[in-house]
Write an enzyme that holds these catalytic residues in place. Structure first.
Site, short mmCIF file in Angstrom:
data_model
loop_
_atom_site.label_atom_id
_atom_site.label_comp_id
_atom_site.label_asym_id
_atom_site.label_seq_id
_atom_site.Cartn_x
_atom_site.Cartn_y
_atom_site.Cartn_z
CE LYS A 1 -1.92 1.70 4.03
NZ LYS A 1 -1.61 3.13 4.13
CB CYS B 1 -3.98 5.88 11.04
SG CYS B 1 -4.44 4.47 10.03
CG ASP C 1 2.85 1.63 9.66
OD1 ASP C 1 2.60 2.47 10.55
OD2 ASP C 1 2.89 1.92 8.45
NE ARG D 1 -7.36 4.16 5.46
CZ ARG D 1 -6.46 4.66 6.29
NH1 ARG D 1 -6.75 4.85 7.54
NH2 ARG D 1 -5.27 5.01 5.86
C1 UD1 Z 1 4.09 6.93 6.49
C2 UD1 Z 1 3.12 5.78 6.44
C3 UD1 Z 1 2.66 5.39 7.85
C4 UD1 Z 1 3.87 5.12 8.75
C5 UD1 Z 1 4.87 6.28 8.68
C6 UD1 Z 1 6.16 5.98 9.43
C7 UD1 Z 1 2.07 6.12 4.30
C8 UD1 Z 1 0.85 6.50 3.54
N1 UD1 Z 1 1.99 6.16 5.63
O1 UD1 Z 1 3.38 8.03 7.05
O2 UD1 Z 1 1.85 4.23 7.78
O3 UD1 Z 1 3.44 4.96 10.10
O4 UD1 Z 1 5.21 6.58 7.31
O5 UD1 Z 1 6.75 4.83 8.94
O6 UD1 Z 1 3.09 5.75 3.73
N2 UD1 Z 1 6.60 14.66 10.62
C9 UD1 Z 1 6.68 16.01 10.89
N3 UD1 Z 1 6.49 16.87 9.84
C10 UD1 Z 1 6.23 16.46 8.58
C11 UD1 Z 1 6.16 15.07 8.32
C12 UD1 Z 1 6.35 14.19 9.36
O7 UD1 Z 1 6.90 16.42 12.02
O8 UD1 Z 1 6.08 17.30 7.69
C13 UD1 Z 1 6.81 13.69 11.71
C14 UD1 Z 1 5.52 12.92 12.03
O9 UD1 Z 1 4.70 13.61 12.94
C15 UD1 Z 1 6.08 11.63 12.59
C16 UD1 Z 1 7.39 11.43 11.83
O10 UD1 Z 1 7.71 12.70 11.28
O11 UD1 Z 1 6.36 11.79 13.96
C17 UD1 Z 1 7.34 10.41 10.69
O12 UD1 Z 1 6.29 10.74 9.81
P1 UD1 Z 1 6.33 10.32 8.26
O13 UD1 Z 1 7.48 9.40 8.01
O14 UD1 Z 1 6.23 11.56 7.45
O15 UD1 Z 1 4.99 9.49 8.12
P2 UD1 Z 1 3.97 9.50 6.93
O16 UD1 Z 1 4.69 9.66 5.64
O17 UD1 Z 1 2.82 10.42 7.21
#
Ligand code: UD1
Length: 433
Positions: free
Chosen positions: A22, A117, A308, A400
């Site tokens: 996914k 989520c 995850d 999902r």
């Molecule tokens: C993706 C995955 C999610 C997984 C996560 C971490 C998808 C669709 N989702 O989420 O299932 O749990 O990676 O492996 O691929 N952060 C910031 N600012 C930002 C972006 C992130 O502070 O602009 C922080 C987040 O709050 C979090 C950390 O960085 O604490 C990691 O987030 P990120 O790797 O960006 O997760 P997603 O890409 O949203």
């Protein structure tokens, strides 16, 4: 309002094929909007998040066809709109990849803020900071973000936190920027590598994906050719391996990349699970009557232990002898499902980012709900080792992200039924019919 009904006490055994990832399919499908052309993407999981993203691509003007066996055909040359602000955009996290893709192609995008989520705060400040460094002007409103640029120019971008989404979004926009972009402290997840491989196969010039420094030499135009196959889903695979461990089962998975599961396999071995590992297969086994031993783990960006798989491992620890410690270092609030496990009988105490789990305990079947996608899978796991029947509501959240979930569980010998209406009396279910 549909739910799953599960009868606990079954040992899961058998072989299943793991679906496409996914979290790799979402950025790859969004990336088709970056480059005008015709695509054939294979091994795409037919799950709700993917259906929603394909609907969004259609609403932008793309022609999309989902063929059997997980093949998606997309003609993105017909995209004529870079505004995606309908409610469905807010349903999933992966819609944020359209920021980099549409900005890279049209120099403009208006996007509803992504959902996904609930793990506490989920900002996209790092995505926007990176896009600004490439030359975008950005206006943020309450639910919508508007980005535009006259030209994107390569830059050196340091991510303050390792972020999967920010790394991918910057890669997408930078692939069509003028000059070279270097991302420092980049995410190293397999799905980042898959996105880079896909873009490179279509003519982009990206080096270093899979390390923490990624270099993208932008190109004004390149045309996609050929087909691309998405990598297998390591989180789906990890969930079924954890189920084998939980039920003293014997589960063989086909269509996996075993090295993507290294962190989980190491932890499960510590807990007493045996493995046979092939080139594209993994088999997890635990002999009946052998106990699981508690362990500690800390979630971290890849190659660390994946957040995850944290809820699934939490359930496993409730059945292991001793006190296990789980530290959640990626998300600031990913323990919100724990009250549901406690309702079944779990003994878990949380302290800041850590949870202490005492096991083994006997769960008693009850009515519970999926809190989010992976916590929902964890609740199903809890049902597998509960006495009597467990009803899990909010299963839309599980569907999902898990393709053919009920069919795969039945194939492994679980007693599970999907109901469109909640039951009034869950003790009177006939699992055989
Ligand atoms: C993706 C995955 C999610 C997984 C996560 C971490 C998808 C669709 N989702 O989420 O299932 O749990 O990676 O492996 O691929 N952060 C910031 N600012 C930002 C972006 C992130 O502070 O602009 C922080 C987040 O709050 C979090 C950390 O960085 O604490 C990691 O987030 P990120 O790797 O960006 O997760 P997603 O890409 O949203």
């Amino acid at each position: 309002m549909s739910s799953y009904l599960l009868e606990g006490g079954q040992r899961l055994e058998g072989e299943i094929k793991i679906s496409g990832s996914k979290n790799a399919a979402l950025p790859v499908l969004a990336a088709t909007a970056l480059l005008e052309g015709c695509y054939r993407i294979e091994n795409v999981p037919l799950i709700d998040d993917i259906r929603t993203l394909l609907e969004i691509l259609r609403s932008l003007g793309a022609e999309v066809e989902f063929l059997p066996e997980g093949t998606v055909l997309i003609d993105s040359s017909t995209i004529n709109n870079c505004t995606a602000i309908s409610e469905r955009v807010g349903k999933l996290r992966g819609s944020y990849y359209l920021l980099g893709a549409l900005l890279g192609r049209f120099g403009e995008v208006q996007l509803r803020l992504p959902g996904g989520c609930d793990f506490g705060r989920r900002p996209i400040d790092l995505h926007l900071k990176g896009l600004r460094q490439l030359g975008a002007e950005i206006i943020e409103e309450e639910c919508v973000v508007y980005c535009r640029c006259s030209e994107l120019t390569g830059s050196n971008i340091f991510l303050d936190i390792v972020s999967v989404g920010a790394t991918a979004n910057i890669m997408l926009a930078a692939a069509r920027a003028k000059g070279t972009t270097t991302i420092y402290n980049a995410a190293r997840e397999p799905h980042i590598v898959d996105l880079a491989n896909f873009l490179n196969a279509m003519g982009a010039r990206i080096q270093g994906a899979g390390t923490d420094i990624i270099r993208i030499r932008g190109r004004a135009a390149f045309r996609p050719t050929g087909s691309y196959s998405i990598i297998p889903d390591q989180i789906e695979a990890g969930t079924y391996l954890a189920m084998a461990a939980l039920t003293a089962g014997d589960i063989a998975l086909r269509n996996v990349i075993p090295s993507h599961l290294d962190a989980l396999i190491a932890k499960l071995r510590e807990m007493g699970v045996d493995f046979e590992i092939g080139e594209e297969e993994v088999r997890a086994m635990r002999a009946p009557h052998t106990a699981l031993t508690a362990t500690n783990f800390v979630t971290a960006p890849y190659p660390g232990f994946p957040t995850d798989l944290q809820p699934q491992m939490m359930v496993l620890l409730t059945q292991a002898a001793g006190v296990g410690k789980v530290t959640e270092n990626v998300w600031n609030n990913r323990f919100q499902y724990i009250p549901g496990l406690k309702q079944l009988g779990a003994r878990i105490v949380t302290q800041g980012r850590s949870a202490f789990v005492t096991g083994p305990v006997q769960f008693t079947g009850s009515r519970v709900a999926a809190y989010d996608l992976r916590a929902g899978a964890a609740m199903v796991m809890a049902g597998l080792v509960s006495s009597g029947t467990t009803e899990i509501a909010n299963i839309e959240l599980i569907e999902r992200g898990y393709e053919n979930f009920v069919a795969k569980m039945l194939q492994l010998g679980a007693k599970i039924i999907k109901r469109e209406e909640p039951m009034t009396n869950i003790t009177e279910i006939d699992f055989v019919s």
